[in-house]
Design an enzyme around this catalytic site. Structure first.
Site, PDB file in Angstrom:
ATOM      1  N   HIS A   1       0.858  -1.195   0.000  1.00 39.04           N
ATOM      2  CA  HIS A   1       0.000   0.000   0.000  1.00 39.04           C
ATOM      3  C   HIS A   1       0.895   1.247   0.000  1.00 39.04           C
ATOM      4  O   HIS A   1       1.236   1.785   1.054  1.00 39.04           O
ATOM      5  CB  HIS A   1      -0.933  -0.019   1.227  1.00 39.04           C
ATOM      6  CG  HIS A   1      -1.950   1.086   1.237  1.00 39.04           C
ATOM      7  ND1 HIS A   1      -3.252   0.900   1.650  1.00 39.04           N
ATOM      8  CD2 HIS A   1      -1.871   2.395   0.898  1.00 39.04           C
ATOM      9  CE1 HIS A   1      -3.919   2.046   1.566  1.00 39.04           C
ATOM     10  NE2 HIS A   1      -3.087   2.972   1.118  1.00 39.04           N
TER      11      HIS A   1
ATOM     12  N   HIS B   1       1.197   4.920  -2.276  1.00 35.18           N
ATOM     13  CA  HIS B   1       0.710   5.805  -3.351  1.00 35.18           C
ATOM     14  C   HIS B   1       1.914   6.519  -3.967  1.00 35.18           C
ATOM     15  O   HIS B   1       2.718   7.115  -3.238  1.00 35.18           O
ATOM     16  CB  HIS B   1      -0.249   6.863  -2.795  1.00 35.18           C
ATOM     17  CG  HIS B   1      -1.484   6.302  -2.160  1.00 35.18           C
ATOM     18  ND1 HIS B   1      -2.654   6.125  -2.852  1.00 35.18           N
ATOM     19  CD2 HIS B   1      -1.722   5.881  -0.898  1.00 35.18           C
ATOM     20  CE1 HIS B   1      -3.583   5.624  -2.034  1.00 35.18           C
ATOM     21  NE2 HIS B   1      -3.037   5.462  -0.834  1.00 35.18           N
TER      22      HIS B   1
ATOM     23  N   PRO C   1      -4.336   7.433 -12.434  1.00 38.88           N
ATOM     24  CA  PRO C   1      -4.061   7.988 -13.765  1.00 38.88           C
ATOM     25  C   PRO C   1      -4.790   9.314 -13.914  1.00 38.88           C
ATOM     26  O   PRO C   1      -5.969   9.424 -13.568  1.00 38.88           O
ATOM     27  CB  PRO C   1      -4.625   6.928 -14.721  1.00 38.88           C
ATOM     28  CG  PRO C   1      -4.713   5.677 -13.908  1.00 38.88           C
ATOM     29  CD  PRO C   1      -5.002   6.124 -12.502  1.00 38.88           C
TER      30      PRO C   1
ATOM     31  N   ASP D   1     -10.000   7.835  -7.902  1.00 30.10           N
ATOM     32  CA  ASP D   1     -10.105   8.891  -6.880  1.00 30.10           C
ATOM     33  C   ASP D   1     -11.590   9.160  -6.619  1.00 30.10           C
ATOM     34  O   ASP D   1     -12.366   9.262  -7.582  1.00 30.10           O
ATOM     35  CB  ASP D   1      -9.405  10.156  -7.416  1.00 30.10           C
ATOM     36  CG  ASP D   1      -9.329  11.279  -6.391  1.00 30.10           C
ATOM     37  OD1 ASP D   1     -10.310  11.475  -5.644  1.00 30.10           O
ATOM     38  OD2 ASP D   1      -8.307  11.970  -6.360  1.00 30.10           O
TER      39      ASP D   1
ATOM     40  N   GLY E   1      -8.663   8.324  -2.257  1.00 31.14           N
ATOM     41  CA  GLY E   1      -9.088   9.725  -2.317  1.00 31.14           C
ATOM     42  C   GLY E   1      -9.709  10.138  -0.993  1.00 31.14           C
ATOM     43  O   GLY E   1      -9.902   9.299  -0.100  1.00 31.14           O
TER      44      GLY E   1
ATOM     45  N   HIS F   1      -9.879   1.534   0.038  1.00 32.43           N
ATOM     46  CA  HIS F   1      -9.659   2.278   1.282  1.00 32.43           C
ATOM     47  C   HIS F   1     -10.987   2.213   2.039  1.00 32.43           C
ATOM     48  O   HIS F   1     -12.006   2.688   1.536  1.00 32.43           O
ATOM     49  CB  HIS F   1      -9.304   3.729   0.982  1.00 32.43           C
ATOM     50  CG  HIS F   1      -7.872   3.929   0.600  1.00 32.43           C
ATOM     51  ND1 HIS F   1      -7.320   3.352  -0.493  1.00 32.43           N
ATOM     52  CD2 HIS F   1      -6.875   4.635   1.209  1.00 32.43           C
ATOM     53  CE1 HIS F   1      -6.035   3.690  -0.563  1.00 32.43           C
ATOM     54  NE2 HIS F   1      -5.740   4.474   0.462  1.00 32.43           N
TER      55      HIS F   1
ATOM     56  N   GLU G   1     -11.740   4.847   6.737  1.00 32.69           N
ATOM     57  CA  GLU G   1     -10.809   5.903   7.173  1.00 32.69           C
ATOM     58  C   GLU G   1     -11.541   6.938   8.015  1.00 32.69           C
ATOM     59  O   GLU G   1     -10.938   7.617   8.842  1.00 32.69           O
ATOM     60  CB  GLU G   1     -10.189   6.600   5.971  1.00 32.69           C
ATOM     61  CG  GLU G   1      -8.962   5.925   5.432  1.00 32.69           C
ATOM     62  CD  GLU G   1      -8.361   6.718   4.290  1.00 32.69           C
ATOM     63  OE1 GLU G   1      -7.363   7.400   4.503  1.00 32.69           O
ATOM     64  OE2 GLU G   1      -8.904   6.644   3.170  1.00 32.69           O
TER      65      GLU G   1
ATOM     66  N   ASP H   1       1.957   6.667   2.455  1.00 27.47           N
ATOM     67  CA  ASP H   1       2.558   7.820   1.774  1.00 27.47           C
ATOM     68  C   ASP H   1       3.870   8.153   2.483  1.00 27.47           C
ATOM     69  O   ASP H   1       3.897   9.021   3.368  1.00 27.47           O
ATOM     70  CB  ASP H   1       1.614   9.022   1.857  1.00 27.47           C
ATOM     71  CG  ASP H   1       0.280   8.751   1.185  1.00 27.47           C
ATOM     72  OD1 ASP H   1       0.253   8.633  -0.043  1.00 27.47           O
ATOM     73  OD2 ASP H   1      -0.742   8.637   1.901  1.00 27.47           O
TER      74      ASP H   1
HETATM   75  P1  IMP Z   1      -1.315   9.346  -6.662  1.00 30.56           P
HETATM   76  O1  IMP Z   1      -2.510   8.490  -6.900  1.00 30.56           O
HETATM   77  O2  IMP Z   1      -0.031   8.747  -7.129  1.00 30.56           O
HETATM   78  O3  IMP Z   1      -1.501  10.745  -7.203  1.00 30.56           O
HETATM   79  O4  IMP Z   1      -1.129   9.461  -5.072  1.00 30.56           O
HETATM   80  C1  IMP Z   1      -1.796  10.434  -4.288  1.00 30.56           C
HETATM   81  C2  IMP Z   1      -3.282  10.130  -4.202  1.00 30.56           C
HETATM   82  O5  IMP Z   1      -3.481   8.905  -3.474  1.00 30.56           O
HETATM   83  C3  IMP Z   1      -4.073  11.163  -3.410  1.00 30.56           C
HETATM   84  O6  IMP Z   1      -4.470  12.244  -4.223  1.00 30.56           O
HETATM   85  C4  IMP Z   1      -5.267  10.343  -2.928  1.00 30.56           C
HETATM   86  O7  IMP Z   1      -6.228  10.232  -3.941  1.00 30.56           O
HETATM   87  C5  IMP Z   1      -4.657   8.989  -2.688  1.00 30.56           C
HETATM   88  N1  IMP Z   1      -4.280   8.823  -1.264  1.00 30.56           N
HETATM   89  C6  IMP Z   1      -3.066   8.926  -0.723  1.00 30.56           C
HETATM   90  N2  IMP Z   1      -3.121   8.714   0.605  1.00 30.56           N
HETATM   91  C7  IMP Z   1      -4.395   8.480   0.894  1.00 30.56           C
HETATM   92  C8  IMP Z   1      -5.084   8.174   2.103  1.00 30.56           C
HETATM   93  O8  IMP Z   1      -4.534   8.105   3.213  1.00 30.56           O
HETATM   94  N3  IMP Z   1      -6.430   7.991   1.981  1.00 30.56           N
HETATM   95  C9  IMP Z   1      -7.084   8.051   0.800  1.00 30.56           C
HETATM   96  N4  IMP Z   1      -6.461   8.317  -0.334  1.00 30.56           N
HETATM   97  C10 IMP Z   1      -5.147   8.531  -0.299  1.00 30.56           C
HETATM   98 ZN    ZN Z   2      -3.779   4.951   1.075  1.00 32.36          ZN
END
Ligand code: IMP
Ligand code: ZN
Length: 363
Positions: free
Chosen positions: A13, A15, A99, A163, A193, A220, A223, A299
């Site tokens: 997990h 991102h 994406p 998202d 998201g 997810h 949360e 993250d």
């Molecule tokens: P990306 O998909 O590579 O742009 O990574 C960032 C995105 O992952 C964010 O804009 C969120 O949509 C999602 N994201 C990252 N961390 C979390 C979280 O803790 N909860 C929900 N979504 C997350």
């Molecule tokens: Zn996450």
């Protein structure tokens, strides 16, 4: 910390844009400040803050997405993130990313994913395996070096994220893209998201289609408190869920009997105050119940952590020793979305030796 660093680890997990290096984030910010695109006084407090609430985390993501809107940056971040995971002995990584379409730079969802794949291909400091079935296990085993310089190898598979701000059509486009990109290591779909936005049911047609097409699905889940959504998500029976913070008694019962593996992100949950303190984190209860679990970073850039630190945090907080932590990491192999051939390879190696088996002697 040393043994947490050196043990082979599995990250399920992470991102992409949340795992951006601090130095890259600052460099990109300075670049846009220099061009007058953003005002440093408006973003400084978001970048420099240590404990961010969920809302502040999503503000930071908005900023990161302003910084990473072109193909070159997506490629660069992909390369750096994979190098960083490999450097801490992550041997298998499932990297997820949303994406994105950005007409102003000619970016489509497809070209975004292509930029990610370009990042995977551009890595030279470690060996990256991202195309399923590209390697036969024999050559892997025969590459174990007795002495001498070794190159790290990391297996990377991709999940495409939906998202919660997106439309049902955009979500379907992502699933179709994942199918198209399956030959390049895309193995599943994630729903993520801002959890306070949107209704997950919007994405049910896309998620059901993904499942019909044999893509794996992780959600997810929980949360924020949302009893109905949590129940419906568990009823959907995804292959994994992330977080599972705000489950109620009946949800815990359902989760435990379903045996759906949970991606646990300790630092993320504590920093965003999703969980009050580590002592009451549900990791403890699920671990005792022998529920399928995998420790993850979520993250690593946004929360200033690493998988090594997550292992150390869990070991220190829940009194677990090396053996238990090794077992936790090894068990994670069972919950990957990897092709069966890779899973068999990973299972067939005595776990402490896994790292040296996937490392490769430098020619
Ligand atoms: P990306 O998909 O590579 O742009 O990574 C960032 C995105 O992952 C964010 O804009 C969120 O949509 C999602 N994201 C990252 N961390 C979390 C979280 O803790 N909860 C929900 N979504 C997350
Ligand atoms: Zn996450």
């Amino acid at each position: 910390m040393e043994w947490c660093l050196s043990m082979p680890k599995v990250e399920l997990h992470a991102h992409l844009n949340g795992s951006i290096r601090d130095s890259t984030l600052l460099e990109l910010t300075e670049g846009l400040v220099g061009k007058g695109v953003i005002d440093i006084s408006e973003v400084e407090h978001i970048i420099k803050k240590y404990n961010r609430s969920v809302a502040e985390v999503f503000k930071l993501f908005d900023l990161i997405h302003i910084l990473t809107t072109d193909h070159e940056t997506v490629t660069r971040i992909t390369r750096e993130v994979i190098e960083d995971f490999a450097s801490e002995n992550v041997v298998y990584l499932e990297l997820r990313t949303t994406p994105k379409r950005n007409d102003s730079v000619g970016m489509s969802k497809r070209s975004y994913v292509e930029a990610v794949l370009k990042g995977l291909r551009s890595i030279t400091s470690v060996d990256v395996d991202f195309i399923p079935h590209c390697e036969d296990s024999k050559s892997l085993f025969s590459s174990v070096p007795a002495i001498g310089h070794v190159r790290k190898r990391i297996y990377v598979r991709l999940l495409l994220s939906i998202d919660r701000r997106e439309t049902a059509e955009a979500a379907m486009e992502t699933v179709k893209l994942a199918l198209e990109m399956r030959p390049f290591g895309v193995v599943g779909i994630d729903l993520s998201g801002n959890p306070s936005i949107g209704d997950w049911a919007t994405y049910l047609p896309a998620l059901k289609f993904a499942r019909e097409q044999r893509l794996y699905v992780t959600l997810h889940c929980g949360e924020v408190p949302n009893s109905v959504e949590i129940k419906n998500m568990l009823d959907f029976r995804p292959q994994r869920i992330g977080h599972a913070c705000h489950l109620e008694d009946e949800h815990w019962r359902q989760l435990k009997s379903s045996k759906i593996p949970v991606e646990i992100c300790l630092t993320s949950n504590i920093r965003t105050l999703t969980i009050r303190s580590i002592e009451v984190h549900h990791f403890g209860d699920l671990y005792k119940a022998k529920h399928p679990l995998v420790l993850c970073t979520d993250d690593s850039g946004v929360f200033s952590t690493s998988l090594t630190e997550e292992y150390k945090f869990a070991a220190d907080s829940f009194g677990l020793g090396r053996r238990e932590m090794f077992e936790l990491s090894r068990n994670a192999i069972e919950y990957t979305f990897a092709d069966s051939k890779l899973a068999i390879l990973f299972r067939s190696v005595p776990y402490p030796r896994l790292k040296s088996v996937v490392e490769k002697k430098k020619e």
